[in-house]
Every structure is written in C-alpha cells, then in structure tokens.
Design a protein around this motif. Structure first.
Motif, PDB file in Angstrom:
ATOM      1  N   ILE A  14       0.872  -1.176   0.000  1.00 37.55           N
ATOM      2  CA  ILE A  14       0.000   0.000   0.000  1.00 37.55           C
ATOM      3  C   ILE A  14       0.908   1.224   0.000  1.00 37.55           C
ATOM      4  CG2 ILE A  14      -1.689   1.327   1.336  1.00 37.55           C
ATOM      5  CD1 ILE A  14      -2.429  -1.379   2.711  1.00 37.55           C
ATOM      6  N   ASN A  16       0.550   5.168   0.700  1.00 38.70           N
ATOM      7  CA  ASN A  16      -0.427   6.096   1.272  1.00 38.70           C
ATOM      8  C   ASN A  16       0.127   7.516   1.353  1.00 38.70           C
ATOM      9  OD1 ASN A  16      -3.182   5.905   2.865  1.00 38.70           O
ATOM     10  ND2 ASN A  16      -1.916   7.373   3.994  1.00 38.70           N
ATOM     11  N   ARG A 165      -4.161   1.260  10.491  1.00 34.39           N
ATOM     12  CA  ARG A 165      -2.701   1.255  10.407  1.00 34.39           C
ATOM     13  C   ARG A 165      -2.098   0.920  11.774  1.00 34.39           C
ATOM     14  NH1 ARG A 165       0.076   6.765   8.795  1.00 34.39           N
ATOM     15  NH2 ARG A 165      -0.442   6.113   6.666  1.00 34.39           N
ATOM     16  N   GLU A 241       2.907  -1.279   4.105  1.00 34.19           N
ATOM     17  CA  GLU A 241       2.480   0.065   3.738  1.00 34.19           C
ATOM     18  C   GLU A 241       3.694   0.981   3.772  1.00 34.19           C
ATOM     19  OE1 GLU A 241      -0.228   3.874   5.230  1.00 34.19           O
ATOM     20  OE2 GLU A 241      -0.347   1.989   6.351  1.00 34.19           O
ATOM     21  N   TYR A 288      -6.060  -0.485   1.238  1.00 34.65           N
ATOM     22  CA  TYR A 288      -6.439  -1.212   2.449  1.00 34.65           C
ATOM     23  C   TYR A 288      -7.544  -2.250   2.211  1.00 34.65           C
ATOM     24  CZ  TYR A 288      -3.583   0.895   6.103  1.00 34.65           C
ATOM     25  OH  TYR A 288      -2.525   1.238   6.907  1.00 34.65           O
TER      26      TYR A 288
END
Length: 295
Positions: A14, A16, A165, A241, A288
């Motif tokens: 991921i 972000n 998270r 992430e 997510y």
C-alpha cells in the motif's frame, strides 16, 4: 490503476499519502501521485483547512481509497473550544507537544471524556462527506496511545470499517540504511514496538485487517527516492504500507528558496524508477481493501 491482488507469492504494498485536507498543495499532490499510478490511498484530516477541497477532489477521483487521519495534536479540533476546554486553546488548537498531550490524555479523566467526544465528531465529519471510509490512522501516529486507540477501535466498529494502520516499522532495515542517532531511534522503536504489539492483539481479536509492516516512521520528513527503493528491495513481510507526506510545489528550479520536503516526496511518488519497482516482479500494489483479515 491497481494491480490484481496477486498470488500467495507476491508481496503486497500500500502506498499512502498522509495529511490529505491539510492544504490545497497537499491535496493536489495526492491526486497527482494517484494519477501517476503509484499512490493507492490517502488519509483525510477532517480538521484540515483544505478539508472541503480534499473532499471535492476525492469525489472526482474514483479508485482513490480515503481513510481518516485522526488529529489529537498539532492541529485543530472539530468541536468548539467551549465543549473541549481541557484539550484545546481558545482558538481550538491542540497542544503541539505529543508527549505532554499523551500524558494528559492518560491521567486526566476530563481530558479523556472530551477526547472521546472529539474523536467521535471527527468520524462523524468524515461520514458527512459521503466518501467510503477505507481505514483509520492518525497524525503523528497518536492512535498508538492506549486511550486514543481504544476509542478509535470502538468508533471504527461503529462506522463499519475494520482496517487500521499499525505503525510497526522495520528498525533493523532503517539502521542498515542509516546508522546515525542509533540510541535515540532505538528508544522510539522499543516504545512503538510495545504499543504496536498491544494494538495487533486487540485488532486481531476484533477481526480487523492491518499491514504487517509500515514504512516511513523512521524517515518521516526525510523520505527520499533512494530510501523508498531500498525499502522495496528489502521487504520481508507479506503485507506492507509505505506512507509519504507529499505536497505540490510548482516553483521552478533555481528560485531563491529551496523546494519543500513535501515536493521532494511528490517527486518520489511520480518518479519512473519508483513506479517501475512497484510494478515489478513479485509486487502487488493494493489499498487497504485488499488486505486479508489478520489471524
């Protein structure tokens, strides 16, 4: 465009963008990075000065996953100061010092009550946007704080989002990349490891999903293309992430003032080298919603 979720042998990533809604420049950078095919999700500060601008952009950008970026320090509150006098000043600003704020939230019953009201108001403001809530995280990772985490967990369930998270970075990898300030970083790493362990146990018990590793904490405010590529080459977990704080800075090269760190992070996100590695063999770029429930 996101890749397929991938086979069991692929590493899921991921990418972000934090602080969506903070300023128009941050908002524009998030959209640029998403359109560049690297950033997959962002985290919305519902208390940010450019909140409405962010919502308009997100509404016109199908496929961009939007989470909530809870603010409990270094920012403004949703509720007026008269309702939360133990949390904010007369202008509605939270304290700037995370450590002092954390102590207040833990030891003051009045502050805890007001904090829960404020966090609920932030979730409600997100809900008012009509956007689908992707995940929960927070400014400066303050949701690792036991009081904030417990409230965020309950509110997330109420708002039917079961992804959060857990800021569990890879300290060993960060040290291998840069060995300065080992003692200071080791202390922070140990504290976050303890708090992240508590978070993971509770999230698993409640059926939440989270990435096994989250990269960016040890180089927050200093993310570079070299470090981002280094991380991608040394991922050891199944789900990961990497988060950035991009901001659009369109000043031409050679101007009197240096470009901001946010603009340099946008350069990373829009670089061909970063994109090529993300779409390389063994990688599956997700947001997510692509995470399986942790067991």
């Amino acid at each position: 465009m996101l890749q397929a979720k991938g086979s069991m042998h692929q590493t899921q990533v991921i990418v972000n963008g934090d602080d969506f809604g903070k300023t128009p420049e941050v908002n524009e950078a998030v959209i640029r990075a998403f359109k560049a095919g690297t950033l997959t999700s962002c985290s919305l500060m519902v208390t940010g000065e450019a909140f409405d601008h962010a919502v308009r952009l997100a509404s016109k950008t199908p496929g961009l996953a939007v989470g909530i970026h809870l603010v409990t320090v270094q920012g403004k509150a949703v509720l007026p100061p008269s309702e939360i006098p133990h949390l904010v000043d007369r202008q509605g600003n939270f304290a700037d010092n995370p450590a002092m704020a954390g102590l207040k939230y833990y030891f003051s019953g009045l502050a805890r009550e007001e904090l829960i009201k404020e966090l609920s108001a932030q979730f409600q403001r997100f809900r008012s946007t009509g956007l689908r809530l992707s995940h929960v995280d927070s400014h400066l990772h303050m949701h690792v704080h036991p009081v904030i985490f417990d409230a965020a967990l309950e509110l997330a369930e109420q708002h039917q989002v079961k992804r959060m998270r857990v800021p569990h970075d890879d300290f060993r990898l960060a040290v291998q990349y840069r060995r300065q300030d080992l003692a200071g970083r080791a202390i922070v790493a140990f504290i976050f490891w303890l708090l992240a362990r508590r978070m993971k146990r509770a999230l698993i018990n409640h059926g939440f999903s989270f990435a096994d590793r989250v990269y960016g904490h040890y180089f927050s405010g200093a993310m570079t293309l070299e470090y981002a590529l280094y991380v991608l080459e040394h991922l050891s977990a199944k789900t990961n992430e990497i988060y950035f704080h991009p901001s659009a800075d369109d000043r031409p090269a050679g101007t009197a003032f240096p470009r901001s760190q946010g603009s340099r992070e946008l350069d990373v996100l829009t670089s061909s080298a970063f994109r090529k590695r993300l779409y390389g063999p063994g990688m599956a770029l997700i947001n997510y919603s692509g995470l399986a429930t942790n067991q």
